[in-house]
Design a protein around this motif. Structure first.
Motif, PDB file in Angstrom:
ATOM      1  N   ALA A   1       0.841  -1.204   0.000  1.00 28.24           N
ATOM      2  CA  ALA A   1       0.000   0.000   0.000  1.00 28.24           C
ATOM      3  C   ALA A   1       0.871   1.247   0.000  1.00 28.24           C
ATOM      4  CB  ALA A   1      -0.930  -0.005   1.206  1.00 28.24           C
ATOM      5  N   GLY A   2       1.948   1.235   0.790  1.00 30.52           N
ATOM      6  CA  GLY A   2       2.860   2.370   0.817  1.00 30.52           C
ATOM      7  C   GLY A   2       3.554   2.596  -0.515  1.00 30.52           C
ATOM      8  N   ALA A   3       3.915   1.502  -1.196  1.00 30.46           N
ATOM      9  CA  ALA A   3       4.570   1.617  -2.500  1.00 30.46           C
ATOM     10  C   ALA A   3       3.625   2.201  -3.544  1.00 30.46           C
ATOM     11  CB  ALA A   3       5.075   0.249  -2.940  1.00 30.46           C
ATOM     12  N   LEU A   4       2.357   1.775  -3.526  1.00 32.92           N
ATOM     13  CA  LEU A   4       1.370   2.321  -4.451  1.00 32.92           C
ATOM     14  C   LEU A   4       1.129   3.802  -4.176  1.00 32.92           C
ATOM     15  CD1 LEU A   4      -1.150  -0.640  -4.620  1.00 32.92           C
ATOM     16  CD2 LEU A   4      -0.075   0.444  -6.595  1.00 32.92           C
ATOM     17  N   HIS A   5       1.015   4.145  -2.905  1.00 32.89           N
ATOM     18  CA  HIS A   5       0.821   5.547  -2.534  1.00 32.89           C
ATOM     19  C   HIS A   5       2.007   6.387  -2.997  1.00 32.89           C
ATOM     20  CE1 HIS A   5       0.387   8.709   0.900  1.00 32.89           C
ATOM     21  NE2 HIS A   5      -0.065   9.169  -0.243  1.00 32.89           N
TER      22      HIS A   5
END
Length: 316
Positions: free
Chosen positions: A268-272
């Protein structure tokens, strides 16, 4: 929270959001199909919607061509389509019933009343002049459920898993919708009437036409439309806004359950970060289709990692 409870709440959010997304997309596609030229243009519009809804493969197994009546029935009342409105309403209610004590009275009534009214509908509800009214009713029921959740739920794990499913479904829909019409956003596209209609259809499908006018105060432009749906934090359906909320929600869940975030939090952090620190020109020059295909695949992986860590997978 038990994993089976978290699973039902997560998928309750996803299925409720899915029903509203299909209704919005169908309303926009109806307008596009009426304008489509040449003769096979209308069929391309229906196929684009089914690609956005993730149900084209199932439709092709049952129909040779995306005829008007067949496409509408497949997307609305056909229970064999797991991404259609009928299956979404049924699945949302089934999940809500299994965790009824975790829901507020207003949430349960919003879901259950929708299910009861839906069961009373006949095939005439999607024919002719009645179809727009049916689609508006579906959208209003989704908004009613979301509003009931926002106004009445305690901000505990039940709230977080319901919101997590809603937001993840919303992100997937925005990415698929843009990808289904990626050709209209190519850097060398000519700003003719057909492309203008495509940009408008995309905005209508996420209820963001007025938002675009408010943010940009300008005529429709492919770069600005893409920016709004990819990278503007003001729009709750933009990919950046969705993944910021997914990351924040997963972090809160992790903090409340031992503090170990797991692989789903990293994804999720990478997508954000990809959206927060990405450059729109680079995305468009490199190909919007490839970028969005990657987002869709990563979204699927993120859902699988959330299921592996927190859910029991009975809805997968």
């Amino acid at each position: 929270m038990l994993s089976r409870t978290a699973d039902s709440l997560f998928w309750l959010g996803r299925y409720s959001e899915r029903a509203g997304n299909v209704a919005r997309g169908l309303g926009a596609t109806l307008r596009m199909a009426l304008l489509a030229e040449p003769a096979d243009g209308a069929e391309r519009e229906w196929r684009a919607l089914m690609v956005a809804a993730g149900c084209e493969h199932g439709f092709r197994e049952r129909h040779e061509a995306a005829a008007h009546e067949a496409a509408i029935h497949w997307l609305t009342l056909d229970p064999a389509n797991p991404s259609g409105i009928a299956a979404s309403v049924e699945s949302a209610r089934r999940n809500a019933r299994s965790v009824r004590t975790a829901l507020t009275v207003d949430m349960w009534e919003a879901i259950n009343d929708t299910w009861l009214e839906f069961r009373r509908l006949d095939s005439g509800a999607i024919k002719g002049d009645r179809l727009p009214g049916f689609l508006d009713w579906v959208k209003s029921r989704t908004l009613l459920f979301n509003g009931a959740a926002a106004d009445t739920m305690l901000r505990d794990d039940a709230w977080r898993f319901t919101q997590l499913g809603t937001i993840l479904e919303r992100a997937d829909n925005t990415a698929r919708l843009l990808d289904s019409r990626h050709g209209a956003f190519a850097p060398d596209v000519s700003a003719d009437a057909a492309c203008y209609a495509h940009w408008q259809a995309v905005l209508r499908s996420v209820g963001a036409l007025r938002a675009y006018q408010h943010v940009y105060h300008a005529r429709l432009d492919p770069r600005r439309v893409a920016e709004l749906l990819l990278m503007r934090t003001e729009l709750p359906r933009s990919l950046l806004s969705c993944y910021a909320r997914v990351e924040r929600t997963l972090q809160t869940i992790a903090n409340a359950n031992g503090g170990n975030p797991g692989e789903c939090q990293r994804l999720a952090g990478a997508l954000h970060a990809k959206l927060r620190f990405g450059r729109l020109d680079s995305i468009l020059d490199g190909g919007l289709h490839g970028f969005l295909t990657g987002i869709i695949d990563e979204n699927i992986t993120l859902g699988q990692e959330i299921a592996a860590r927190y859910l029991n997978g009975k809805n997968a």
